[in-house]
Design a protein around this motif. Structure first.
Motif, mmCIF file in Angstrom:
data_model
loop_
_atom_site.group_PDB
_atom_site.id
_atom_site.type_symbol
_atom_site.label_atom_id
_atom_site.label_comp_id
_atom_site.label_asym_id
_atom_site.label_seq_id
_atom_site.Cartn_x
_atom_site.Cartn_y
_atom_site.Cartn_z
ATOM 1 N N UNK A 124 0.870 -1.182 0.000
ATOM 2 C CA UNK A 124 0.000 0.000 0.000
ATOM 3 C C UNK A 124 0.902 1.226 0.000
ATOM 4 N N UNK A 125 0.702 2.088 -0.979
ATOM 5 C CA UNK A 125 1.510 3.310 -1.109
ATOM 6 C C UNK A 125 3.000 2.998 -1.092
ATOM 7 N N UNK A 126 3.382 1.968 -1.866
ATOM 8 C CA UNK A 126 4.762 1.539 -2.060
ATOM 9 C C UNK A 126 5.422 1.042 -0.772
ATOM 10 N N UNK B 69 13.899 -3.349 -7.069
ATOM 11 C CA UNK B 69 12.661 -2.699 -6.651
ATOM 12 C C UNK B 69 12.910 -2.104 -5.275
ATOM 13 N N UNK B 70 12.725 -0.783 -5.121
ATOM 14 C CA UNK B 70 13.098 -0.107 -3.888
ATOM 15 C C UNK B 70 11.942 0.059 -2.901
ATOM 16 N N UNK B 71 10.875 -0.669 -3.078
ATOM 17 C CA UNK B 71 9.781 -0.584 -2.121
ATOM 18 C C UNK B 71 10.247 -0.934 -0.705
ATOM 19 N N UNK B 72 9.671 -0.288 0.271
ATOM 20 C CA UNK B 72 9.957 -0.606 1.666
ATOM 21 C C UNK B 72 9.114 -1.801 2.097
ATOM 22 N N UNK B 73 9.674 -2.629 2.974
ATOM 23 C CA UNK B 73 8.942 -3.778 3.493
ATOM 24 C C UNK B 73 8.914 -3.700 5.015
ATOM 25 N N UNK B 74 7.725 -3.812 5.589
ATOM 26 C CA UNK B 74 7.564 -3.779 7.035
ATOM 27 C C UNK B 74 6.945 -5.075 7.534
ATOM 28 N N UNK B 75 7.425 -5.544 8.687
ATOM 29 C CA UNK B 75 6.784 -6.675 9.362
ATOM 30 C C UNK B 75 5.652 -6.104 10.202
ATOM 31 N N UNK B 76 4.438 -6.300 9.749
ATOM 32 C CA UNK B 76 3.260 -5.683 10.354
ATOM 33 C C UNK B 76 2.545 -6.692 11.257
#
Length: 252
Positions: free
Chosen positions: A148-150, A207-214
């Motif tokens: 969502x929103x990169x 691909x420079x998207x951020x990844x979060x452990x939610x």
């Protein structure tokens, strides 16, 4: 030996068909594209005629519980019924590591898979159920679905994935043996945080998207405990590592 692979044109099925044919078996790839529909029963009797082993690697295209239950119930009941009439000696089904735990805690798609397994177990037919961990090939789609929103908000969980080729090899090995009348688990050689795995796949593709452990992130609609996707201590671990798989795919 004549073997019918239901779902034989899919990600796992196509690999399984090629492997079994390479081993010298007479293999029928059962799928709607080949005139075999396990959900309606169309073409099943003809496909199963003379077969000794039936391998079900089909899957529902729906992840919501109602639609998935409808698919797996009708399809599995047809396979068991037509299989019994054809004299199938070994019914093999591919399922998911953690199905029983996720069915109890979350329901949804995993409840549908658990009920599929119960149908097979209670049928009285000789069977083997293969539980595999998630496939490397689905890491990208899991990440994309969580974006969502990169920013990809993936579930805060551990994962021990494996290559589709190794899944096919594992199913083929079980199918070649006697029915286990139980569940055999298979997993990859490495354990990752899902966030780490998703990030490695993105960076490999620049691909420079951020990844979060939610903590609120879901996995096919399910909330996960941290270790819920990992196989048990008796699981068979395959050899292909994630980076090796990435490099192989890049060279194709």
């Amino acid at each position: 030996m004549k073997i019918v692979v239901v779902g034989g044109t899919g990600l796992i099925g196509s690999r399984l068909v090629a492997r079994l044919r390479g081993d010298g078996h007479d293999v029928v790839a059962g799928a709607r594209a080949t005139g075999v529909d396990s959900f309606t029963g169309v073409g099943l009797a003809e496909a199963l005629d003379g077969a000794e082993t039936l391998i079900d690697v089909s899957n529902s295209s729906y992840v919501d519980e109602a639609a998935a239950r409808e698919f797996f119930y009708a399809s599995t009941l047809n396979l068991l019924t037509f299989g019994a009439a054809a004299g199938i000696r070994h019914h093999v089904a591919l399922s998911v590591v953690g199905t029983d735990r996720l069915a109890r805690s979350e329901g949804g798609y995993f409840q549908a898979k658990a009920e599929q397994e119960k149908l097979i177990v209670r049928s009285g037919r000789p069977y083997s159920i293969v539980h595999a961990t998630q496939f490397f090939e689905f890491v990208r789609s899991i990440t994309d679905a969580a974006t969502r929103s990169r920013i990809a908000h993936v579930a805060d969980a551990l994962i021990q994935p494996m290559a589709a080729d190794d899944v096919a090899a594992s199913v083929a090995g079980i199918a070649a043996g006697a029915p286990t009348n139980g569940i055999s688990e298979f997993g990859g050689p490495e354990v990752f945080e899902l966030r780490e795995l998703a990030e490695r796949e993105l960076r490999f593709r620049h691909d420079d998207r951020e990844v979060l452990a939610d903590p609120l992130g879901t996995y096919f609609g399910a909330q996960l405990e941290h270790r819920e996707l990992l196989p048990g201590p008796d699981a068979t671990l395959v050899e292909t590592r994630f980076h090796e798989w990435q490099v192989q795919k890049a060279l194709v």
